[in-house]
Design a protein around this motif. Structure first.
Motif, PDB file in Angstrom:
ATOM      1  N   PHE A 126       0.816  -1.215   0.000  1.00 56.61           N
ATOM      2  CA  PHE A 126       0.000   0.000   0.000  1.00 56.61           C
ATOM      3  C   PHE A 126       0.852   1.267   0.000  1.00 56.61           C
ATOM      4  CE2 PHE A 126      -2.671  -3.278   1.858  1.00 56.61           C
ATOM      5  CZ  PHE A 126      -3.907  -3.048   1.273  1.00 56.61           C
ATOM      6  N   LYS A 127       0.269   2.338  -0.495  1.00 54.26           N
ATOM      7  CA  LYS A 127       0.916   3.639  -0.453  1.00 54.26           C
ATOM      8  C   LYS A 127       0.981   4.149   0.986  1.00 54.26           C
ATOM      9  CE  LYS A 127      -0.682   5.341  -4.979  1.00 54.26           C
ATOM     10  NZ  LYS A 127      -1.500   6.363  -5.658  1.00 54.26           N
ATOM     11  N   ASP A 128       1.912   5.014   1.238  1.00 49.61           N
ATOM     12  CA  ASP A 128       2.018   5.684   2.537  1.00 49.61           C
ATOM     13  C   ASP A 128       1.040   6.858   2.543  1.00 49.61           C
ATOM     14  OD1 ASP A 128       2.748   6.620   4.996  1.00 49.61           O
ATOM     15  OD2 ASP A 128       4.647   7.503   4.345  1.00 49.61           O
ATOM     16  N   LYS A 129      -0.230   6.520   2.593  1.00 49.19           N
ATOM     17  CA  LYS A 129      -1.297   7.518   2.543  1.00 49.19           C
ATOM     18  C   LYS A 129      -2.377   7.121   3.533  1.00 49.19           C
ATOM     19  CE  LYS A 129      -4.745   9.532  -0.614  1.00 49.19           C
ATOM     20  NZ  LYS A 129      -5.296   9.539  -1.990  1.00 49.19           N
ATOM     21  N   TYR A 186      -4.511   2.340  -0.007  1.00 49.44           N
ATOM     22  CA  TYR A 186      -4.503   2.633  -1.438  1.00 49.44           C
ATOM     23  C   TYR A 186      -3.330   1.892  -2.064  1.00 49.44           C
ATOM     24  CZ  TYR A 186      -7.513   6.392   0.253  1.00 49.44           C
ATOM     25  OH  TYR A 186      -8.520   7.085   0.879  1.00 49.44           O
ATOM     26  N   ARG A 187      -3.602   1.098  -3.079  1.00 48.58           N
ATOM     27  CA  ARG A 187      -2.556   0.251  -3.654  1.00 48.58           C
ATOM     28  C   ARG A 187      -1.400   1.062  -4.229  1.00 48.58           C
ATOM     29  NH1 ARG A 187      -5.716  -2.862  -8.405  1.00 48.58           N
ATOM     30  NH2 ARG A 187      -7.403  -2.651  -6.879  1.00 48.58           N
ATOM     31  N   SER A 188      -0.200   0.539  -4.021  1.00 42.58           N
ATOM     32  CA  SER A 188       0.997   1.184  -4.565  1.00 42.58           C
ATOM     33  C   SER A 188       1.255   0.666  -5.981  1.00 42.58           C
ATOM     34  CB  SER A 188       2.211   0.862  -3.682  1.00 42.58           C
ATOM     35  OG  SER A 188       2.632  -0.484  -3.887  1.00 42.58           O
ATOM     36  N   GLU A 189       2.331   1.151  -6.588  1.00 42.78           N
ATOM     37  CA  GLU A 189       2.706   0.697  -7.926  1.00 42.78           C
ATOM     38  C   GLU A 189       3.637  -0.512  -7.873  1.00 42.78           C
ATOM     39  OE1 GLU A 189       1.314   2.023 -10.616  1.00 42.78           O
ATOM     40  OE2 GLU A 189       0.177   3.269  -9.201  1.00 42.78           O
ATOM     41  N   ASN A 190       3.888  -1.044  -6.696  1.00 42.97           N
ATOM     42  CA  ASN A 190       4.751  -2.212  -6.551  1.00 42.97           C
ATOM     43  C   ASN A 190       4.259  -3.348  -7.446  1.00 42.97           C
ATOM     44  OD1 ASN A 190       5.982  -4.685  -5.509  1.00 42.97           O
ATOM     45  ND2 ASN A 190       6.569  -3.485  -3.712  1.00 42.97           N
ATOM     46  N   LYS A 191       5.178  -4.024  -8.126  1.00 46.86           N
ATOM     47  CA  LYS A 191       4.806  -5.081  -9.066  1.00 46.86           C
ATOM     48  C   LYS A 191       4.071  -6.235  -8.392  1.00 46.86           C
ATOM     49  CE  LYS A 191       9.224  -7.601  -8.711  1.00 46.86           C
ATOM     50  NZ  LYS A 191      10.400  -8.108  -9.464  1.00 46.86           N
ATOM     51  N   ILE A 192       4.225  -6.364  -7.071  1.00 47.33           N
ATOM     52  CA  ILE A 192       3.550  -7.446  -6.367  1.00 47.33           C
ATOM     53  C   ILE A 192       2.037  -7.352  -6.502  1.00 47.33           C
ATOM     54  CG2 ILE A 192       3.295  -6.332  -4.097  1.00 47.33           C
ATOM     55  CD1 ILE A 192       4.220  -8.986  -2.848  1.00 47.33           C
ATOM     56  N   ASN A 193       1.536  -6.143  -6.735  1.00 49.34           N
ATOM     57  CA  ASN A 193       0.093  -5.953  -6.887  1.00 49.34           C
ATOM     58  C   ASN A 193      -0.433  -6.376  -8.250  1.00 49.34           C
ATOM     59  OD1 ASN A 193      -0.242  -4.990  -4.271  1.00 49.34           O
ATOM     60  ND2 ASN A 193       0.199  -2.872  -4.867  1.00 49.34           N
ATOM     61  N   ASN A 194       0.475  -6.778  -9.140  1.00 45.79           N
ATOM     62  CA  ASN A 194       0.051  -7.259 -10.461  1.00 45.79           C
ATOM     63  C   ASN A 194      -0.265  -8.746 -10.464  1.00 45.79           C
ATOM     64  OD1 ASN A 194       0.494  -4.690 -11.581  1.00 45.79           O
ATOM     65  ND2 ASN A 194       2.646  -5.145 -11.987  1.00 45.79           N
ATOM     66  N   PHE A 195       0.035  -9.406  -9.353  1.00 51.50           N
ATOM     67  CA  PHE A 195      -0.212 -10.853  -9.272  1.00 51.50           C
ATOM     68  C   PHE A 195      -1.705 -11.131  -9.304  1.00 51.50           C
ATOM     69  CE2 PHE A 195      -1.010 -14.754  -6.850  1.00 51.50           C
ATOM     70  CZ  PHE A 195      -0.173 -15.657  -7.499  1.00 51.50           C
TER      71      PHE A 195
END
Length: 212
Positions: free
Chosen positions: A16-19, A189-198
């Protein structure tokens, strides 16, 4: 948001984003979750949400315990996954194989340990005195909460990892020993980290459905 869109947009987010999330949105999604059904309107659930410094303290404690090799001791007993039965084990085995071979999941273990960098965690409890059916009610509440979160632009992650060490939850949020911590839902809120593409597939409906 149309229900079908909300349903399909809710996926497990592992970074997640730091938000921070506003208290108003958190209160709204809990209020929505209260529409979930329960046996004889028992509404056995309570919700504790960690945010800000409280969330950081839980994450810090979680990392320390994990790095020390402390075994999880969740309130609900956990069987070896191979004992869950043929269908669940088959599904989990396929998932685990994919996790191990998918390059987007190379950070999976570390993501677990840091509790997904989530800015908020909603813990759902039921009294120890309630029957086992209250676990079903809590699950219904949890799913409704996550769908409401999606509808309000939030992402979520429900996992055993989130309630692996119940003592850190009780210490920081004042959850009593008379309550069972059923679920922990990371929110943010989801980050742009590639792990979220799984992504992962569901079984075909025909595989699980019988109509006569």
């Amino acid at each position: 948001m149309e229900f079908s869109t909300t349903l399909n947009n809710r996926i497990s987010i592992r970074d997640f984003k730091d938000k921070q999330i506003s208290k108003e949105i958190l209160k709204t999604i809990v209020s929505d979750a209260q529409q979930a059904p329960s046996w004889a309107n028992s509404q056995p659930w309570r919700v504790y949400i960690a945010t800000g410094d409280t969330m950081k303290e839980i994450q810090k404690s979680h990392i320390t315990k994990t790095e020390a090799g402390l075994k999880g001791n969740s309130d609900l007993a956990v069987k070896d996954i191979k004992e869950w039965g043929e269908l669940p084990w088959s599904n989990m085995s396929t998932w685990l194989d994919k996790v191990g071979s998918d390059e987007t999941m190379t950070d999976f273990t570390a993501a677990n340990v840091r509790l997904w960098n989530s800015p908020a965690m909603a813990y759902i409890t039921v009294p120890k005195t309630t029957p086992v059916w209250s676990i079903y009610d809590a699950g219904s509440f949890a799913q409704t909460l996550m769908l409401s979160a999606t509808d309000h632009g939030l992402d979520s992650m429900v996992a055993y990892e989130n309630i692996k060490y119940p003592d850190e939850i009780r210490k920081n949020l004042g959850v009593s020993e008379e309550e069972i911590i059923v679920a922990g839902i990371a929110l943010g809120y989801r980050s742009e980290n590639k792990i979220n593409n799984f992504t992962n597939n569901r079984l075909t409906t025909e595989k699980i459905l019988t109509i006569k």
